[in-house]
Motif scaffolding. Structure first.
Motif, PDB file in Angstrom:
ATOM      1  N   GLY A  99       6.775  -2.130  -4.178  1.00 56.08           N
ATOM      2  CA  GLY A  99       6.443  -2.343  -2.699  1.00 56.08           C
ATOM      3  C   GLY A  99       7.526  -1.606  -2.075  1.00 56.08           C
ATOM      4  O   GLY A  99       8.854  -1.857  -2.328  1.00 56.08           O
ATOM      5  N   ALA A 100       7.202  -1.484  -0.638  1.00 57.22           N
ATOM      6  CA  ALA A 100       8.197  -0.896   0.581  1.00 57.22           C
ATOM      7  C   ALA A 100       8.854  -2.338   0.833  1.00 57.22           C
ATOM      8  O   ALA A 100       8.494  -3.430   0.597  1.00 57.22           O
ATOM      9  CB  ALA A 100       7.566  -0.240   1.378  1.00 57.22           C
ATOM     10  N   LEU A 104       1.395   6.832 -11.258  1.00 57.70           N
ATOM     11  CA  LEU A 104       0.549   5.758 -11.356  1.00 57.70           C
ATOM     12  C   LEU A 104      -0.763   6.285 -12.148  1.00 57.70           C
ATOM     13  O   LEU A 104      -1.216   7.350 -11.537  1.00 57.70           O
ATOM     14  CB  LEU A 104       0.322   4.788 -10.252  1.00 57.70           C
ATOM     15  N   ASP A 105      -1.217   5.287 -12.846  1.00 60.45           N
ATOM     16  CA  ASP A 105      -2.553   5.749 -13.287  1.00 60.45           C
ATOM     17  C   ASP A 105      -3.832   4.850 -12.739  1.00 60.45           C
ATOM     18  O   ASP A 105      -4.995   5.183 -12.914  1.00 60.45           O
ATOM     19  CB  ASP A 105      -2.963   5.571 -14.785  1.00 60.45           C
ATOM     20  N   GLY A 106      -3.498   3.771 -11.954  1.00 61.93           N
ATOM     21  CA  GLY A 106      -4.565   2.894 -11.433  1.00 61.93           C
ATOM     22  C   GLY A 106      -3.800   2.064 -10.708  1.00 61.93           C
ATOM     23  O   GLY A 106      -2.368   1.591 -10.758  1.00 61.93           O
ATOM     24  N   ASN A 165       0.792  -1.340   0.093  1.00 63.26           N
ATOM     25  CA  ASN A 165      -0.087   0.058  -0.013  1.00 63.26           C
ATOM     26  C   ASN A 165       0.835   1.307  -0.116  1.00 63.26           C
ATOM     27  O   ASN A 165       0.576   2.155  -0.845  1.00 63.26           O
ATOM     28  CB  ASN A 165      -1.026   0.018   1.115  1.00 63.26           C
ATOM     29  N   GLN A 166       1.882   1.155   0.849  1.00 61.40           N
ATOM     30  CA  GLN A 166       2.745   2.383   1.081  1.00 61.40           C
ATOM     31  C   GLN A 166       3.488   2.870  -0.339  1.00 61.40           C
ATOM     32  O   GLN A 166       3.224   4.048  -0.682  1.00 61.40           O
ATOM     33  CB  GLN A 166       3.748   2.053   2.137  1.00 61.40           C
ATOM     34  N   ALA A 167       3.811   1.853  -1.132  1.00 66.54           N
ATOM     35  CA  ALA A 167       4.501   2.110  -2.638  1.00 66.54           C
ATOM     36  C   ALA A 167       3.521   2.879  -3.476  1.00 66.54           C
ATOM     37  O   ALA A 167       3.573   3.637  -3.989  1.00 66.54           O
ATOM     38  CB  ALA A 167       5.282   0.985  -3.082  1.00 66.54           C
ATOM     39  N   ILE A 168       2.451   1.882  -3.396  1.00 66.84           N
ATOM     40  CA  ILE A 168       1.330   2.345  -4.533  1.00 66.84           C
ATOM     41  C   ILE A 168       1.001   3.698  -4.201  1.00 66.84           C
ATOM     42  O   ILE A 168       0.635   4.421  -5.222  1.00 66.84           O
ATOM     43  CB  ILE A 168       0.437   1.306  -4.540  1.00 66.84           C
ATOM     44  N   LEU A 169       0.488   3.939  -3.029  1.00 66.59           N
ATOM     45  CA  LEU A 169      -0.299   5.212  -2.638  1.00 66.59           C
ATOM     46  C   LEU A 169       0.911   6.450  -3.104  1.00 66.59           C
ATOM     47  O   LEU A 169       0.418   7.486  -3.258  1.00 66.59           O
ATOM     48  CB  LEU A 169      -0.674   5.168  -1.264  1.00 66.59           C
ATOM     49  N   ALA A 170       2.179   6.139  -2.626  1.00 63.97           N
ATOM     50  CA  ALA A 170       3.266   7.062  -2.772  1.00 63.97           C
ATOM     51  C   ALA A 170       3.266   7.353  -4.261  1.00 63.97           C
ATOM     52  O   ALA A 170       3.444   8.672  -4.491  1.00 63.97           O
ATOM     53  CB  ALA A 170       4.550   6.860  -2.173  1.00 63.97           C
TER      54      ALA A 170
END
Length: 432
Positions: A396-397, A161-163, A149-154
């Motif tokens: 991912g972190a 990112l587009d999605g 979550n941390q990596a994707i949201l950042a």
């Protein structure tokens, strides 16, 4: 002007051919002092093919290539075709033609074939230089862990990112979905897909309703291979019918969970380990599409990128990326017609299977370049953002803890790999 251009091209083609012939003769003479003729001649011809490959791309067909080399696949095609022709043609022509005519056929057939091959290579290069629409960057496995979550949201917050795709039965799905929806309030163009999971993690439907799909802990237990084997059973087979019924319940439960976490609206659906493309799963998803308002399914039809170092191809082979690519190519092509028949849409290009989990550096750049070179579709509807080419990554972190305890033992090694941070870093710095 056209005649002059044609004359110039023929002249250049001839000059490159003369140089290639000289290379062939020189190498053959040199190697002939050390090797038997049957071995020296193919090696000399390989050197001549390389000379032609470079000369035609840099000079003869420069307007199409811009001076860049052809994709290496054309060198391989030219070499293999010529070896086959030079080996088989004398045998096929033996005694059929007069000697002068036979000699002419033996000399000019490879020349004509080479002209066709290099012309096709030039057309391929020209098409690749005509950019299509911008690909979309997409990350899978939101909800798998707080590290994911941390990596994707950042990345999404930074506009990288587009999605993303939400794993609704993941240990961190609730927080991941909440944070994504908060971010989406500021960036309405962000896409959230349902990441259908059928191979690991707790079921969303009641476990007692899924006796064939879950283990004693209530975790989904059928592997990708087992789902494929179920698909090979005839539709009337009792086991397939029983599993299909339970599968429908689980898919509906995951859709309901997705709507709780990600809001109401049409469903864009893909699959954890691309499970949505397995025939028995695809059939069930399509049967539910109208009722559940599923409007988009991911395609994994991935063109092989060009210009990658040979080491990348070795890694793709060693890591079974080529095998996964082949299986998913076949499944995607099989799925194409049923998806269209149901009126669903899909992405018009994809990258992310061949180098799954290693989308950083050269593979990332090569995949992006390949997707950019896809031609625009003639249908105006193809400009819809959801139909844009899709580049998939798994950032991912650093993972803390063990996902196996949560039922995600299959994903544990993948999520714990240092490649997750490398992908995060690569996407953070990537300029498409």
């Amino acid at each position: 002007m056209i005649l002059r251009s044609l004359g110039t091209r023929i002249s250049l083609y001839g000059l490159v051919g003369i140089v290639a012939a000289a290379v062939h003769a020189s190498v053959l003479i040199g190697l002939g002092l050390l090797l038997p003729l049957w071995l020296a001649n193919p090696l000399a011809f390989l050197a001549a093919s390389l000379a032609g490959y470079l000369g035609h791309s840099r000079f003869t067909f420069r307007p199409e290539t811009g001076g860049a080399r052809f994709a290496r696949r054309w060198l391989l095609i030219q070499y293999l075709v010529n070896l086959a022709v030079c080996s088989l043609l004398p045998l096929l022509l033996a005694g059929l033609l007069a000697p002068p005519l036979e000699l002419a056929v033996l000399v000019f057939t490879p020349t004509v074939l080479n002209a066709l091959i290099w012309s096709r290579a030039a057309h391929f290069s020209l098409r690749r230089r005509s950019l299509g629409i911008r690909p979309r960057l997409h990350a899978d496995d939101l909800g798998l862990s707080t590290a994911t979550n941390q990596a994707i949201l950042a990345l999404a917050d930074a506009g990288r990112l587009d999605g993303t795709s939400l794993l609704v039965n993941g240990p961190a799905a609730v927080q991941g979905a909440a944070d994504w929806m908060s971010l989406k309030a500021r960036r309405s163009d962000l896409q959230l897909c349902l990441h259908l999971c059928l191979t690991e993690g707790p079921s969303c439907a009641a476990p007692e309703l899924l006796p064939d799909l879950v283990n004693r802990r209530g975790h989904l237990q059928l592997s990708f291979g087992q789902w494929l084997l179920v698909s090979l059973l005839p539709p009337p087979h009792p086991r397939r019918r029983r599993i299909s019924t339970q599968l429908g319940l689980e898919i509906q439960a995951q859709i309901a969970r997705f709507r709780q976490l990600g809001g109401d609206g049409p469903i864009h659906l893909d699959g954890h380990q691309h499970i949505h493309l397995v025939p028995v799963v695809l059939e069930t998803v399509l049967a539910l599409a109208e009722r559940e308002r599923i409007t988009w399914l991911r395609s994994t039809e991935e063109a092989l990128p060009t210009g990658l170092p040979l080491l990348c191809w070795w890694e793709a082979l060693r890591q079974a990326g080529l095998l996964k690519w082949l299986v998913l190519q076949l499944l995607s092509r099989r799925a194409r017609r049923p998806i269209r028949r149901r009126g669903l849409i899909s992405n018009q290009g994809f990258a992310g299977v061949l180098f799954t989990g290693q989308m950083a550096g050269v593979p990332l750049e090569g995949a992006w370049r390949e997707l950019q070179c896809l031609p625009r579709q003639a249908d105006p509807a193809a400009d819809h953002p959801a139909m844009a080419p899709l580049l998939l990554a798994h950032p991912g972190a650093r993972l803390e803890g063990d996902l196996s305890a949560e039922g995600f033992g299959l994903s544990q090694p993948f999520a714990a790999s240092s490649w997750r941070q490398r992908e995060w870093q690569a996407l953070s710095e990537f300029v498409g």
